[in-house]
Design an enzyme around this catalytic site. Structure first.
Site, PDB file in Angstrom:
ATOM      1  N   ARG A  11      63.540 117.976  91.241  1.00 50.86           N
ATOM      2  CA  ARG A  11      62.722 119.189  91.196  1.00 50.86           C
ATOM      3  C   ARG A  11      61.310 118.848  91.677  1.00 50.86           C
ATOM      4  O   ARG A  11      60.543 118.209  90.962  1.00 50.86           O
ATOM      5  CB  ARG A  11      62.667 119.735  89.767  1.00 50.86           C
ATOM      6  N   ARG A  49      65.453 119.143  96.093  1.00 45.99           N
ATOM      7  CA  ARG A  49      65.382 120.591  96.293  1.00 45.99           C
ATOM      8  C   ARG A  49      63.961 120.967  96.705  1.00 45.99           C
ATOM      9  O   ARG A  49      62.997 120.593  96.030  1.00 45.99           O
ATOM     10  CB  ARG A  49      65.769 121.313  94.996  1.00 45.99           C
ATOM     11  N   HIS A  82      45.051  95.102  77.555  1.00 51.39           N
ATOM     12  CA  HIS A  82      45.535  94.183  76.522  1.00 51.39           C
ATOM     13  C   HIS A  82      46.489  94.872  75.559  1.00 51.39           C
ATOM     14  O   HIS A  82      47.562  94.354  75.243  1.00 51.39           O
ATOM     15  CB  HIS A  82      44.344  93.584  75.763  1.00 51.39           C
ATOM     16  N   CYS A 122      74.720 121.261  88.802  1.00 55.45           N
ATOM     17  CA  CYS A 122      73.584 120.740  88.043  1.00 55.45           C
ATOM     18  C   CYS A 122      73.340 121.679  86.870  1.00 55.45           C
ATOM     19  O   CYS A 122      73.129 122.873  87.073  1.00 55.45           O
ATOM     20  CB  CYS A 122      72.323 120.679  88.904  1.00 55.45           C
ATOM     21  N   GLU A 171      74.011 129.637  93.909  1.00 55.59           N
ATOM     22  CA  GLU A 171      73.527 130.163  92.631  1.00 55.59           C
ATOM     23  C   GLU A 171      73.418 131.686  92.621  1.00 55.59           C
ATOM     24  O   GLU A 171      72.960 132.278  91.646  1.00 55.59           O
ATOM     25  CB  GLU A 171      72.163 129.546  92.290  1.00 55.59           C
ATOM     26  N   GLY A 230      74.046 126.051  90.962  1.00 57.20           N
ATOM     27  CA  GLY A 230      72.992 126.221  89.963  1.00 57.20           C
ATOM     28  C   GLY A 230      73.497 127.139  88.880  1.00 57.20           C
ATOM     29  O   GLY A 230      73.434 128.368  89.012  1.00 57.20           O
ATOM     30  N   SER A 231      74.040 126.575  87.816  1.00 65.00           N
ATOM     31  CA  SER A 231      74.770 127.390  86.828  1.00 65.00           C
ATOM     32  C   SER A 231      73.860 128.359  86.092  1.00 65.00           C
ATOM     33  O   SER A 231      74.321 129.437  85.680  1.00 65.00           O
ATOM     34  CB  SER A 231      75.507 126.481  85.838  1.00 65.00           C
ATOM     35  N   ASN A 232      72.589 128.026  85.910  1.00 66.78           N
ATOM     36  CA  ASN A 232      71.703 128.944  85.186  1.00 66.78           C
ATOM     37  C   ASN A 232      71.487 130.241  85.960  1.00 66.78           C
ATOM     38  O   ASN A 232      71.661 131.346  85.424  1.00 66.78           O
ATOM     39  CB  ASN A 232      70.358 128.270  84.896  1.00 66.78           C
ATOM     40  N   ASP A 233      71.094 130.117  87.232  1.00 60.55           N
ATOM     41  CA  ASP A 233      70.863 131.327  88.022  1.00 60.55           C
ATOM     42  C   ASP A 233      72.160 132.075  88.282  1.00 60.55           C
ATOM     43  O   ASP A 233      72.195 133.317  88.261  1.00 60.55           O
ATOM     44  CB  ASP A 233      70.177 130.970  89.347  1.00 60.55           C
TER      45      ASP A 233
END
Length: 800
Positions: free
Chosen positions: A512, A580, A422, A753, A682, A703-706
């Protein structure tokens, strides 16, 4: 058939003005949908004319008007007194006219002739109005279950008539501007389905939180359905994809077990509310089982789809399974009134917390918004005077009696209840924020305490200590424009996907899987495969608990992961959804149940046993097999051929070949049924060797971070050097440019990404100039990222 009675076989939707929407719908389904195999219990209904006869024979009309004339329409301080006085007129001071009583007895006898083994009936209220025949009065009036014998049926009909003047029904009509005296009450008398020996619940032919209309939402619990409707239990929840129901493919997108603590069954004695039901403790063995088999879930889903297609609108449906015969029935169906009543919105509001605070309690989040205020703990609606406008209501559970109170609250928090309880339904109707099933909220939150209620983090709602700051952003979808570059999303939580399905995106560039493994599965894959080798008895006990509802431990993993993938794929079908394969580091895998036994202790997990190297290793090969079987199930058995797969952290071309062969062994053959396999770009080796990797894989995602951490030699998990981590570094940009140029020269698509293009307009400009095919953003960065891309494309066009 008298003017006071219609049998279900005589009712269709044209009789709504006589028997109300609920009973007209039952008759319509009974007549029209039996040929589709949809079962509706037989029955009959009293008419609006019967109600008016009762009123006039007992001379109640003037007395009711006089009572209502004295209603305090400012504060409704005498609402309870007014309702009680009018109901007393019906139940104690009036009597059922003999001609009407005999018509009810006669109809009941005929029902018993049609249903030889009729044991008891349900008597349900269905209100109507001559000038508002389609009006929804859902949840305002009373129903009575397990009624036996002619005289008790007559009494139950009288009680239903009295319930036209429950406190909540009076307030509802006041709010809607309906004339109380123009409303009538029809009582539906229906063969009782013995779900006290089985299960019951509710279903929506639209996702109730987001309004996504390609799925059917079903939930339910053991025993009578009132526990589900009232939110008394944490029910099992199922989602089904409509297109798969039509095409006879596996249609179940998710199965979430509830704790189902109580089972509502019939009793020989009436409780304080006049109901002859009682809640019992559910045995542990039944708590750990799903209430329906997969075949039953899909059968019920097909029925719901058939009902929606018959009415040509989203529907709110109640169902019940008979424990004595094993048959399922539809016992109510009405139009869904929240999302279907809304017009299409070209803009949306995004809410983001700008501060953090201690989390006091969590539960099921409703509303995708944030609110704050003083907590006010109430035990019952009778304490409504304690709640000030804008306070946050904290209580055990709500029912329709709370409706007049809820409109004052900025947010609603209940200890109990699920997504169709409810409190959840009313919150959606009001556009309010709610957290239901927040176990222990009335104990963990102090009365008068400043709190913030946030429902912006997927299905979980959180109550924070203090009134935190948050940001509200209005996004005008239509005004933003359509870029040449493909704009995609980065997603982790499958349950949030429906909310993004209508966004102007070209699909999902990165899913992910780790979120599903850590939040829904929670068990290390190798602990499932090598269960007998586990050293810890406690670990085995926890795995047994989590997998109890499944036929075996591997099926638990494969079903949950495939359904998570399928949910996201269904949300965006037929657009690409790139999933992935798992990319946990060893320290993250170790945190899963049973994980420590199967994971090495590494000094730098970021550069260790992760990504592709795990998939063909004897240490994880069997775990990867489960991942592959889950993706095979999602693509083939569930039919989501828009799923593409992506391999992370693939150090060498030879390693990539090993992974593709491992996938083939587990039924994922590249190119078969259009299966494409991408690789993350990456590592510097991926960029330098793009031509060779392009000979093996179908596409790339940067994968820009790695890539940034490996070009600069910066561990992004290390705070001491975090200030050196910068995607805008010239050498990082040179690597990205090289990757794009080489991939396109090889005829392969390449996307990126990451946060950079949304955080920094100059990165968006750089990527557009370099010719990137697609950019994927997290949902909270979507609007900012899209704007940066549009500006970058405009500037790039001018510069050319």
């Amino acid at each position: 058939m008298s003017s006071f009675i219609y049998h279900f076989s005589d009712i269709d939707h044209s009789k709504v003005h006589q028997v109300g929407g609920k009973n007209a719908s039952l008759g319509e389904m009974f007549l029209q949908l039996e040929s589709k195999g949809i079962r509706v219990p037989d029955g009959f209904a009293t008419t609006a004319e019967a109600y008016r006869l009762f009123i006039d024979k007992n001379s109640l009309r003037d007395s009711i008007r006089q009572r209502l004339d004295r209603l305090d329409r400012e504060s409704y301080g005498n609402l309870k007194e007014t309702g009680a006085a009018i109901r007393k007129m019906f139940n104690q001071e009036a009597s059922m006219p003999e001609e009407l009583a005999e018509a009810i007895r006669g109809a009941y006898r005929k029902l018993r002739e049609r249903e030889e083994n009729l044991d008891s009936v349900a008597v349900r209220s269905s209100a109507t109005a001559e000038d508002l025949p389609e009006a929804s009065f859902a949840g305002q009036h009373e129903s009575f279950m397990n009624v036996r014998g002619e005289e008790k049926v007559v009494t139950a009909v009288q009680k239903c008539m009295a319930s036209l003047f429950t406190d909540r029904a009076i307030k509802y009509r006041e709010d809607q501007g309906f004339d109380h005296m123009k409303i009538a009450l029809s009582a539906g008398v229906q063969k009782m389905v013995r779900s006290d020996h089985a299960s019951a619940g509710v279903a929506f032919t639209i996702e109730p939180e987001t309004g996504f209309d390609q799925v059917i939402f079903i939930n339910g619990s053991w025993g009578l359905g009132d526990n589900v409707v009232g939110g008394e239990v944490r029910a099992d929840r199922f989602l089904l994809y409509k297109e798969n129901l039509r095409n006879n493919k596996k249609a179940i997108l998710s199965k979430n077990p509830g704790s189902k603590e109580k089972t509502l069954v019939y009793s020989d004695h009436e409780n304080s509310k006049g109901q002859n039901t009682v809640n019992t403790e559910t045995p542990a063995e039944k708590r750990n089982r799903f209430i329906l088999s997969d075949d039953e879930i899909e059968q019920l889903g097909r029925w719901c789809l058939g009902i929606e297609e018959h009415y040509r609108k989203p529907m709110d449906i109640e169902w019940a399974k008979d424990g004595e015969t094993g048959d399922m029935y539809i016992v109510q169906a009405r139009p869904e009134t929240v999302h279907s009543a809304k017009e299409d919105q070209s803009s949306l509001k995004q809410y983001t917390l700008e501060e953090e605070g201690p989390v006091l309690v969590t539960g099921n989040g409703i509303g995708d918004r944030i609110a704050s205020g003083k907590a006010r703990i109430l035990d019952s609606p009778e304490e409504s005077d304690k709640l000030e406008e804008g306070d946050v209501l904290i209580t055990e559970i709500t029912n329709p009696d709370w409706d007049p109170v809820l409109r004052k609250a900025s947010a609603i928090v209940t200890n109990s209840g699920g997504r169709t309880s409810h409190a959840a339904i009313v919150a959606r109707e009001l556009g309010a924020v709610a957290v239901v099933g927040a176990e222990g909220a009335t104990e963990k939150i102090r009365d008068g305490q400043d709190i913030t209620v946030s429902c912006t983090d997927g299905p979980e709602g959180r109550i924070y200590e203090g009134q935190l700051k948050w940001d509200e952003k209005v996004i005008d979808m239509e005004a933003m424009g359509d870029p040449d570059t493909d704009i995609m999303l980065i997603l982790a939580n499958p349950e949030s996907a429906f909310g993004y399905a209508g966004w102007p995106v070209d699909g999902v560039g990165l899913v992910r899987l780790e979120f599903t493994v850590s939040n829904a599965i929670r068990i290390h894959p190798m602990a499932l495969v090598r269960y007998d080798d586990l050293e810890s008895g406690e670990t085995r006990k926890e795995i047994d608990r989590l997998t109890a509802a499944y036929p075996d431990r591997e099926t638990y993993f494969i079903e949950k992961l495939s359904m998570a993938a399928g949910t996201i794929a269904a949300s965006f079908y037929p657009k690409d959804v790139i999933i992935r394969m798992s990319d946990f580091k060893s320290n993250e895998y170790a945190d899963l149940t049973g994980g420590k036994q199967f994971e090495p202790e590494e000094e730098n997990p970021m550069l260790g046993f992760r990504g592709a190297s795990r998939y063909y290793s004897n240490e994880y090969r069997e775990g990867f097999r489960l991942e592959c079987l889950a993706m095979k199930r999602a693509r083939e058995e569930m039919g989501f051929d828009n799923i593409k797969l992506m391999i992370p952290f693939c150090r060498t071309v030879a390693e990539g070949g090993k992974v593709i062969r491992e996938m083939e062994k587990n039924g994922l053959r590249q190119g078969e049924d259009g299966l494409e396999i991408y690789v993350m770009s990456e590592l510097p080796s991926n960029v330098i060797g793009t031509e060779e990797f392009a000979g093996l894989f179908d596409g790339f995602s940067i994968g820009s971070n790695d890539l940034t951490q490996l070009v600069l030699g910066v561990d992004r998990d290390q705070d001491l050097v975090s200030d050196l981590f910068d995607e805008r570094n010239p050498q990082v940009k040179e690597m990205i440019t090289m990757a794009i140029q080489k991939a396109q020269a090889a005829g392969k698509k390449i996307g990126l990404c990451g946060q950079g293009p949304s955080d920094f307009p100059e990165i968006a400009r750089f990527l557009i100039k370099a010719g990137i095919d697609s950019i994927s953003f997290n949902p909270d960065a979507f609007a900012r990222g899209l704007q940066n891309v549009l500006e970058a494309e405009k500037n790039n066009s001018i510069s050319r």
